[in-house]
Design an enzyme around this catalytic site. Sequence first.
Site, PDB file in Angstrom:
ATOM      1  N   ARG A   1       0.615  -1.245  -0.081  1.00 15.63           N
ATOM      2  CA  ARG A   1       0.619  -0.338   0.118  1.00 15.63           C
ATOM      3  C   ARG A   1       1.297   1.276  -0.243  1.00 15.63           C
ATOM      4  O   ARG A   1       1.832   0.994   0.704  1.00 15.63           O
ATOM      5  CB  ARG A   1      -1.176   0.176   1.246  1.00 15.63           C
ATOM      6  CG  ARG A   1      -0.626   0.508   2.516  1.00 15.63           C
ATOM      7  CD  ARG A   1      -0.517  -0.715   3.539  1.00 15.63           C
ATOM      8  NE  ARG A   1      -1.082  -2.153   3.650  1.00 15.63           N
ATOM      9  CZ  ARG A   1      -0.847  -3.388   4.535  1.00 15.63           C
ATOM     10  NH1 ARG A   1      -1.668  -2.127   5.670  1.00 15.63           N
ATOM     11  NH2 ARG A   1      -1.059  -4.080   4.462  1.00 15.63           N
TER      12      ARG A   1
ATOM     13  N   ASP B   1      -0.920   3.936   4.982  1.00 11.87           N
ATOM     14  CA  ASP B   1      -1.742   2.622   5.681  1.00 11.87           C
ATOM     15  C   ASP B   1      -2.050   3.750   6.966  1.00 11.87           C
ATOM     16  O   ASP B   1      -0.680   4.348   7.238  1.00 11.87           O
ATOM     17  CB  ASP B   1      -1.218   1.694   6.647  1.00 11.87           C
ATOM     18  CG  ASP B   1      -2.665   0.899   7.200  1.00 11.87           C
ATOM     19  OD1 ASP B   1      -3.482   1.389   6.520  1.00 11.87           O
ATOM     20  OD2 ASP B   1      -2.076  -0.166   7.842  1.00 11.87           O
TER      21      ASP B   1
ATOM     22  N   ASP C   1      -3.886   4.010  11.105  1.00 14.95           N
ATOM     23  CA  ASP C   1      -4.639   3.402  11.281  1.00 14.95           C
ATOM     24  C   ASP C   1      -4.920   3.967  12.988  1.00 14.95           C
ATOM     25  O   ASP C   1      -3.645   5.044  12.989  1.00 14.95           O
ATOM     26  CB  ASP C   1      -3.891   2.109  11.791  1.00 14.95           C
ATOM     27  CG  ASP C   1      -4.075   0.403  10.781  1.00 14.95           C
ATOM     28  OD1 ASP C   1      -5.085   1.237  10.380  1.00 14.95           O
ATOM     29  OD2 ASP C   1      -3.424   0.078  10.912  1.00 14.95           O
TER      30      ASP C   1
END
Length: 157
Positions: free
Chosen positions: A96, A99, A101
């Site tokens: 990716r 990311d 989170d």
Amino acid sequence: MQTAYIALGSNLPGPAGSLHETLDAAVLRLAELGRVLARSSYYSTEPIGYADQPAFLNAAVALQTALGPHTLLDRLLEIERSFGRDRSHGIANGPRTLDLDLILYGDLVLSTQNLQLPHPRMAQRAFVLTPLAEIAPETIHPQLRKSMSQLLQDLSP
């Protein structure tokens, strides 16, 4: 205002350039959502799960924000999309560009269809705990009642 802890990761160059440039640009975007209180060093980590992919560059940010947790999550997903990430396609735990989170949001414990706080797998992930322990070593996990440093130490063999 709450302090949210956000884990950042990238293993594919994105529109901002290299992995370092991608994470630098992502931190600037996070600063639009509040005030960045702390930013960790960058850590190169091997992928977990799907192993046939490049190493990741990971970091963590402490963000003081007035946004609620669901709104903050929505904004994080918008930032990911602007960097070319599409969570609806691709391999789970695969490569990716970015990311983001939401790991902790103050001491909030929350479980909804779209958001679980604290992040349910954070205590098993050195790539999350290492940068968190750097910027917030004494921050306590609201369910496990251990500091980020203690959780990281628990992972060590």
